[in-house]
Design a protein around this motif. Structure first.
Motif, PDB file in Angstrom:
ATOM      1  N   GLN A   1       0.831  -1.202   0.000  1.00 43.58           N
ATOM      2  CA  GLN A   1       0.000   0.000   0.000  1.00 43.58           C
ATOM      3  C   GLN A   1       0.866   1.254   0.000  1.00 43.58           C
ATOM      4  OE1 GLN A   1      -2.852   0.183   3.182  1.00 43.58           O
ATOM      5  NE2 GLN A   1      -3.542   2.229   2.668  1.00 43.58           N
ATOM      6  N   THR A   2       1.955   1.221   0.762  1.00 37.31           N
ATOM      7  CA  THR A   2       2.872   2.362   0.815  1.00 37.31           C
ATOM      8  C   THR A   2       3.443   2.672  -0.563  1.00 37.31           C
ATOM      9  OG1 THR A   2       3.478   1.914   3.115  1.00 37.31           O
ATOM     10  CG2 THR A   2       5.037   3.208   1.805  1.00 37.31           C
ATOM     11  N   PHE A   3       3.878   1.633  -1.273  1.00 38.06           N
ATOM     12  CA  PHE A   3       4.454   1.836  -2.602  1.00 38.06           C
ATOM     13  C   PHE A   3       3.395   2.291  -3.611  1.00 38.06           C
ATOM     14  CE2 PHE A   3       7.881  -1.353  -1.297  1.00 38.06           C
ATOM     15  CZ  PHE A   3       8.811  -0.359  -1.056  1.00 38.06           C
ATOM     16  N   LYS A   4       2.237   1.678  -3.551  1.00 37.75           N
ATOM     17  CA  LYS A   4       1.189   2.015  -4.526  1.00 37.75           C
ATOM     18  C   LYS A   4       0.684   3.437  -4.331  1.00 37.75           C
ATOM     19  CE  LYS A   4      -1.667  -1.209  -5.948  1.00 37.75           C
ATOM     20  NZ  LYS A   4      -2.650  -2.319  -6.010  1.00 37.75           N
ATOM     21  N   GLU A   5       0.697   3.918  -3.108  1.00 36.46           N
ATOM     22  CA  GLU A   5       0.297   5.309  -2.862  1.00 36.46           C
ATOM     23  C   GLU A   5       1.260   6.291  -3.527  1.00 36.46           C
ATOM     24  OE1 GLU A   5       0.077   5.541   1.367  1.00 36.46           O
ATOM     25  OE2 GLU A   5      -1.974   4.735   1.458  1.00 36.46           O
ATOM     26  N   SER A   6       2.477   5.830  -3.796  1.00 36.85           N
ATOM     27  CA  SER A   6       3.468   6.666  -4.489  1.00 36.85           C
ATOM     28  C   SER A   6       3.506   6.378  -5.986  1.00 36.85           C
ATOM     29  CB  SER A   6       4.858   6.435  -3.879  1.00 36.85           C
ATOM     30  OG  SER A   6       4.935   7.004  -2.591  1.00 36.85           O
ATOM     31  N   GLY A   7       2.559   5.604  -6.472  1.00 37.36           N
ATOM     32  CA  GLY A   7       2.462   5.347  -7.900  1.00 37.36           C
ATOM     33  C   GLY A   7       3.460   4.337  -8.428  1.00 37.36           C
ATOM     34  N   ILE A   8       3.976   3.467  -7.550  1.00 37.78           N
ATOM     35  CA  ILE A   8       4.963   2.472  -7.955  1.00 37.78           C
ATOM     36  C   ILE A   8       4.289   1.117  -8.119  1.00 37.78           C
ATOM     37  CG2 ILE A   8       7.128   1.332  -7.333  1.00 37.78           C
ATOM     38  CD1 ILE A   8       7.621   3.781  -5.430  1.00 37.78           C
ATOM     39  N   ARG A   9       4.436   0.509  -9.280  1.00 38.98           N
ATOM     40  CA  ARG A   9       3.879  -0.822  -9.511  1.00 38.98           C
ATOM     41  C   ARG A   9       4.582  -1.839  -8.619  1.00 38.98           C
ATOM     42  NH1 ARG A   9       4.827  -1.931 -15.094  1.00 38.98           N
ATOM     43  NH2 ARG A   9       6.552  -3.306 -14.556  1.00 38.98           N
ATOM     44  N   THR A  10       3.812  -2.751  -8.048  1.00 38.06           N
ATOM     45  CA  THR A  10       4.380  -3.717  -7.114  1.00 38.06           C
ATOM     46  C   THR A  10       4.300  -5.143  -7.658  1.00 38.06           C
ATOM     47  OG1 THR A  10       2.248  -3.949  -5.977  1.00 38.06           O
ATOM     48  CG2 THR A  10       3.793  -2.313  -5.107  1.00 38.06           C
ATOM     49  N   SER A  11       5.326  -5.910  -7.293  1.00 45.08           N
ATOM     50  CA  SER A  11       5.366  -7.331  -7.637  1.00 45.08           C
ATOM     51  C   SER A  11       5.967  -8.070  -6.443  1.00 45.08           C
ATOM     52  CB  SER A  11       6.212  -7.558  -8.893  1.00 45.08           C
ATOM     53  OG  SER A  11       6.289  -8.933  -9.225  1.00 45.08           O
ATOM     54  N   ILE A  12       5.519  -9.293  -6.192  1.00 42.88           N
ATOM     55  CA  ILE A  12       6.092 -10.065  -5.099  1.00 42.88           C
ATOM     56  C   ILE A  12       6.577 -11.420  -5.617  1.00 42.88           C
ATOM     57  CG2 ILE A  12       4.943  -8.937  -3.184  1.00 42.88           C
ATOM     58  CD1 ILE A  12       2.825 -11.013  -3.179  1.00 42.88           C
ATOM     59  N   PHE A  13       7.739 -11.805  -5.133  1.00 43.94           N
ATOM     60  CA  PHE A  13       8.434 -13.028  -5.528  1.00 43.94           C
ATOM     61  C   PHE A  13       7.761 -14.216  -4.838  1.00 43.94           C
ATOM     62  CE2 PHE A  13      12.645 -15.441  -5.534  1.00 43.94           C
ATOM     63  CZ  PHE A  13      12.799 -15.450  -6.905  1.00 43.94           C
ATOM     64  N   VAL A  14       7.266 -15.182  -5.629  1.00 39.49           N
ATOM     65  CA  VAL A  14       6.522 -16.300  -5.053  1.00 39.49           C
ATOM     66  C   VAL A  14       6.947 -17.631  -5.669  1.00 39.49           C
ATOM     67  CG1 VAL A  14       4.477 -14.970  -4.405  1.00 39.49           C
ATOM     68  CG2 VAL A  14       4.617 -15.958  -6.688  1.00 39.49           C
ATOM     69  N   ASP A  15       6.843 -18.676  -4.866  1.00 36.80           N
ATOM     70  CA  ASP A  15       7.039 -20.026  -5.363  1.00 36.80           C
ATOM     71  C   ASP A  15       5.823 -20.443  -6.188  1.00 36.80           C
ATOM     72  OD1 ASP A  15       9.517 -20.488  -3.999  1.00 36.80           O
ATOM     73  OD2 ASP A  15       8.373 -20.690  -2.136  1.00 36.80           O
ATOM     74  N   PRO A  16       5.980 -21.426  -7.088  1.00 36.24           N
ATOM     75  CA  PRO A  16       4.857 -21.875  -7.918  1.00 36.24           C
ATOM     76  C   PRO A  16       3.893 -22.760  -7.132  1.00 36.24           C
ATOM     77  CG  PRO A  16       6.794 -23.194  -8.404  1.00 36.24           C
ATOM     78  CD  PRO A  16       7.240 -22.127  -7.443  1.00 36.24           C
ATOM     79  N   ASP A  17       3.127 -22.125  -6.265  1.00 40.64           N
ATOM     80  CA  ASP A  17       2.184 -22.808  -5.390  1.00 40.64           C
ATOM     81  C   ASP A  17       0.857 -22.058  -5.455  1.00 40.64           C
ATOM     82  OD1 ASP A  17       0.771 -22.881  -2.634  1.00 40.64           O
ATOM     83  OD2 ASP A  17       2.134 -24.596  -2.507  1.00 40.64           O
ATOM     84  N   LEU A  18      -0.207 -22.772  -5.762  1.00 45.72           N
ATOM     85  CA  LEU A  18      -1.504 -22.119  -5.965  1.00 45.72           C
ATOM     86  C   LEU A  18      -1.983 -21.367  -4.724  1.00 45.72           C
ATOM     87  CD1 LEU A  18      -3.351 -24.907  -7.999  1.00 45.72           C
ATOM     88  CD2 LEU A  18      -2.394 -22.768  -8.884  1.00 45.72           C
TER      89      LEU A  18
END
Length: 237
Positions: A119-136
Motif C-alpha cells: 500500500q505504501t508503494f502504490k500510494e506513491s504510484g509504484i507498480r508492485t510485484s512479489i516473488f513467489v514459489d509456484p504454489d496455488l
C-alpha cells in the motif's frame, strides 16, 4: 511480447572486485537498453556486495525503459524506493546472508506485512510485484496483499528442465493461469537462460516480463552482450 529486463548485479560484482568503476554499471544499463532490452533490474542488498544504494540513484535518470528494483523491504530499502520511484518494485524475502534469492514469500503468513508495504508503494504510484514459489495457495495469498503482479521463482523449473524434465513447467502453468484469472500480472525470474527461456515462454500464458541476470551476463562473455540480448528477444517473441 514478453519484456526482457536485464539484471545488472553481476556487472556491479565485477566492478567491486577491483574497487574502481570498471565496468561502469550506469553505462552498461544504457547499453543494454540501446541493444533492445525493455528494462533494467537491480537488487541491492544491505551489505552492498554488488549493486550499491548509490547505484540505484545514479541509474534513475538513465533508465528510460522499465526500472525494476528488487529487494527485501527493510526500512532502508523502502526509503530508497520511495525516493527513486522506479517503474516497479519487486519484493523478495532475502535473508541477510543469502548468496542469491532462494525462496518466495509465504503470502499467507506475511499477509499483513505485505499489505502495508505494498500500500505504501502504490500510494506513491509504484507498480508492485512479489516473488513467489509456484504454489496455488501462495498465488491466492498474493491476491489478498493488493500487489499488482507476482514474479514466479523459476529455479526449480530451470534445474529440472536442464535434467530433461519438461513436466516441471506444469506448476508454473497452473499458477500463471490462476494469477491471470485473479487479475494479477505475471513476471518470472531466476536461472532462466537461452537454453530454457523459449519453452517457458511458450507455456506460460500472459507472461509480461522476465528478469535475467546471471545467465545473460555469463552467456555474453562468449557471444557478446548485444548478440545475447537479441537472442533473448527473438526467443521471447
Amino acid at each position: 511480447m514478453t519484456k526482457l529486463s536485464v539484471n545488472i548485479n553481476k556487472i556491479a560484482t565485477l566492478r567491486n572486485s577491483r574497487g574502481g568503476d570498471v565496468p561502469n554499471v550506469v553505462q552498461f544499463a544504457k547499453d543494454v537498453q540501446r541493444f533492445g532490452a525493455e528494462g533494467v533490474t537491480i537488487h541491492p542488498r544491505p551489505d552492498e556486495r554488488h549493486i550499491r544504494y548509490k547505484d540505484a540513484y545514479d541509474l534513475k535518470p538513465e533508465v528510460y525503459t522499465e526500472y525494476n528494483i528488487e529487494g527485501n523491504p527493510i526500512p532502508k530499502f523502502i526509503e530508497m524506493v520511495l525516493e527513486i520511484k522506479p517503474t516497479q518494485v519487486t519484493l523478495v524475502p532475502d535473508a541477510v546472508d543469502a548468496i542469491t534469492s532462494n525462496a518466495g514469500w509465504d503470502t499467507i503468513k506475511h499477509k499483513d506485512f505485505l499489505v502495508d508495504v505494498i500500500q505504501t508503494f502504490k500510494e506513491s504510484g509504484i507498480r508492485t510485484s512479489i516473488f513467489v514459489d509456484p504454489d496455488l495457495h501462495q498465488i491466492e495469498g498474493a491476491k489478498e496483499t493488493g500487489t499488482d503482479r507476482i514474479e514466479l521463482y523459476t529455479e526449480a523449473y530451470a534445474h529440472q528442465y536442464g535434467l530433461g524434465n519438461k513436466a516441471a513447467i506444469q506448476p508454473y502453468m497452473e499458477c500463471a493461469g490462476l494469477a491471470n484469472a485473479l487479475g494479477l500480472g505475471v513476471n518470472a525470474g531466476h536461472d532462466l537462460s537461452l537454453d530454457n527461456i523459449a519453452y517457458f515462454k511458450e507455456n506460460i500464458t500472459g507472461l509480461l516480463e522476465v528478469s535475467i541476470g546471471h545467465a545473460l551476463i555469463s552467456e555474453s562473455l562468449y557471444m557478446g552482450v548485444e548478440n545475447v540480448i537479441k537472442m533473448y528477444l527473438e526467443k521471447l517473441k
